[in-house]
Enzyme design. Sequence first.
Site, PDB file in Angstrom:
ATOM      1  N   GLU A 178      93.521  23.033   9.267  1.00  0.00           N
ATOM      2  CA  GLU A 178      92.284  23.836   9.322  1.00  0.00           C
ATOM      3  C   GLU A 178      91.066  23.158   8.690  1.00  0.00           C
ATOM      4  O   GLU A 178      90.359  23.767   7.881  1.00  0.00           O
ATOM      5  CB  GLU A 178      92.522  25.202   8.665  1.00  0.00           C
ATOM      6  N   ASN A 220      96.784  20.234  12.310  1.00  0.00           N
ATOM      7  CA  ASN A 220      97.123  21.600  12.743  1.00  0.00           C
ATOM      8  C   ASN A 220      95.919  22.530  12.552  1.00  0.00           C
ATOM      9  O   ASN A 220      95.237  22.453  11.520  1.00  0.00           O
ATOM     10  CB  ASN A 220      98.297  22.077  11.857  1.00  0.00           C
ATOM     11  N   HIS A 256      97.592  31.849  16.990  1.00  0.00           N
ATOM     12  CA  HIS A 256      97.525  33.238  16.509  1.00  0.00           C
ATOM     13  C   HIS A 256      96.679  34.035  17.514  1.00  0.00           C
ATOM     14  O   HIS A 256      95.455  34.081  17.411  1.00  0.00           O
ATOM     15  CB  HIS A 256      96.919  33.297  15.106  1.00  0.00           C
ATOM     16  N   GLU A 284     102.376  28.217  15.319  1.00  0.00           N
ATOM     17  CA  GLU A 284     102.362  29.483  14.543  1.00  0.00           C
ATOM     18  C   GLU A 284     102.095  30.677  15.460  1.00  0.00           C
ATOM     19  O   GLU A 284     101.284  31.559  15.141  1.00  0.00           O
ATOM     20  CB  GLU A 284     101.273  29.430  13.463  1.00  0.00           C
ATOM     21  N   ASP A 286     101.764  34.032  17.246  1.00  0.00           N
ATOM     22  CA  ASP A 286     101.987  35.478  17.203  1.00  0.00           C
ATOM     23  C   ASP A 286     100.939  36.128  18.101  1.00  0.00           C
ATOM     24  O   ASP A 286      99.922  35.515  18.424  1.00  0.00           O
ATOM     25  CB  ASP A 286     102.026  36.082  15.783  1.00  0.00           C
TER      26      ASP A 286
HETATM   27  C1  XIL Z   1     100.156  32.676   5.954  1.00  0.00           C
HETATM   28  C2  XIL Z   1     101.499  33.257   5.540  1.00  0.00           C
HETATM   29  O1  XIL Z   1     102.131  33.750   6.690  1.00  0.00           O
HETATM   30  C3  XIL Z   1     101.307  34.346   4.524  1.00  0.00           C
HETATM   31  O2  XIL Z   1     102.568  34.774   4.016  1.00  0.00           O
HETATM   32  C4  XIL Z   1     100.428  33.853   3.372  1.00  0.00           C
HETATM   33  O3  XIL Z   1     100.153  34.927   2.498  1.00  0.00           O
HETATM   34  C5  XIL Z   1      99.135  33.297   3.896  1.00  0.00           C
HETATM   35  O4  XIL Z   1      99.401  32.266   4.841  1.00  0.00           O
HETATM   36  N1  XIL Z   1      97.561  29.654   9.160  1.00  0.00           N
HETATM   37  C6  XIL Z   1      98.484  28.889   8.500  1.00  0.00           C
HETATM   38  C7  XIL Z   1      99.592  29.541   7.768  1.00  0.00           C
HETATM   39  O5  XIL Z   1      98.450  27.657   8.640  1.00  0.00           O
HETATM   40  O6  XIL Z   1     100.010  28.782   6.652  1.00  0.00           O
HETATM   41  C8  XIL Z   1      99.227  30.940   7.345  1.00  0.00           C
HETATM   42  O7  XIL Z   1     100.393  31.540   6.767  1.00  0.00           O
HETATM   43  C9  XIL Z   1      98.715  31.736   8.521  1.00  0.00           C
HETATM   44  C10 XIL Z   1      97.474  31.095   9.087  1.00  0.00           C
END
Ligand code: XIL
Length: 389
Positions: A178, A220, A256, A284, A286
């Site tokens: 990020e 990432n 996401h 990641e 969802d």
């Molecule tokens: C999130 C976790 O899922 C949570 O448990 C934590 O509190 C915060 O981070 N992008 C990322 C992940 O790269 O590491 C994040 O994970 C979600 C967004």
Amino acid sequence: MVRSALSIGVLSATVLLGGVALTNSASAEPGAAAAAPSKAVRYPADSLRALGDRIGLRIGTAVNMDELGSNTDYTKITAEQFSSVTPENVMKWQLVEPTRGTYDWAPADRLVAFAKTNKQLVRGHTLVWHSQLPTWLSSDGYTTTLSNDELKALLKKHVQDQVKHFKGDIWQWDVVNEAFDDDGKPRQTVWYKAWGGLGYIADAFRWAHEADPKALLFYNDYNLEFTGPKSNAVYDFVKTLKAQRVPIDGVGFQGHLDTQYGFPDLQNNLQRFADLGLKVAETEVDVRTFTQAAPNVNTPTDPLAPYAQESYWSRALKACLAVRECISFTPWGFGDTYSWIPGWFDNPQEGAALLYDADLKPKSQYYVIQQDLALAAGAPRRNGPGAGH
Ligand code: XIL
């Protein structure tokens, strides 16, 4: 919603075509061989991991170490359904060095051991980020009391020590997470300010490569799925890294997704990054939607929302299937109770973002993904887990 007749038909055929056994055994993988468990790992022939195996695609999950081991259903699903695991939190700087100078590798070591036992590969997440830093370093990722020289020395030591600690055990490292804002500008983090620019990124990839030359090194980020200023900026930036022979192997698309924003131009974005000579991965995934107020944060307000979610999951997976360089597809966990979404996106409330419900029962989204994988026998085969350079 229930699993459709078509889905059952396709999967039955798969089981029959795949042989008599109801379970598959994992084959030995390079890198995992040294610590190969003595007994074969068995998992159902219609599990996501078994279906992914047929085209060399790793299906991963983020893992919550508060549940793994102690929660029987959670642990069983992690082992049976997934061929790759990502620590959801326990490899983040805040957790590995909560007190300056004292490392705590124990929870992450436990995940690596679990992965070896279950013939899974590990995505290391994440070495350089502005978020979840230890408070002694920075409370917000943008400000710090430490000097630039101190920050530079600390980041170098952190990357080197952590990659060395896990040397040989990590398939893909998210080296930098990020680093760009949604407008495509570099995020003004403590790292950016200490270096006076983005130079920290090339340095981090070089340090990581020296410490474990076989690990695949990834940049990432989120919203790379959508063509726009951020995706374009990251595209231009990783192109310059390649031109400078920085040891970057891949780009992770977090994925996401949210039904309110429409489905992104994901396949084209995966493909254009791949065309730079990089591997890509969905890291990641969802798919959140609007949900009811607490305590029903995983019940969609619109009863038709799950149909949109099914479609998003399916298209996200198919985008990866269509791009040969897409080597893994990783949902960010698998049970709505453990998802980060309801806690993070709560005004308005969102949730119901994963493949399993609050009772760890597969949702319709799971069966859609399973069916897509069952039908994917003709998709291009991935090249296996090997290192890229
Ligand atoms: C999130 C976790 O899922 C949570 O448990 C934590 O509190 C915060 O981070 N992008 C990322 C992940 O790269 O590491 C994040 O994970 C979600 C967004």
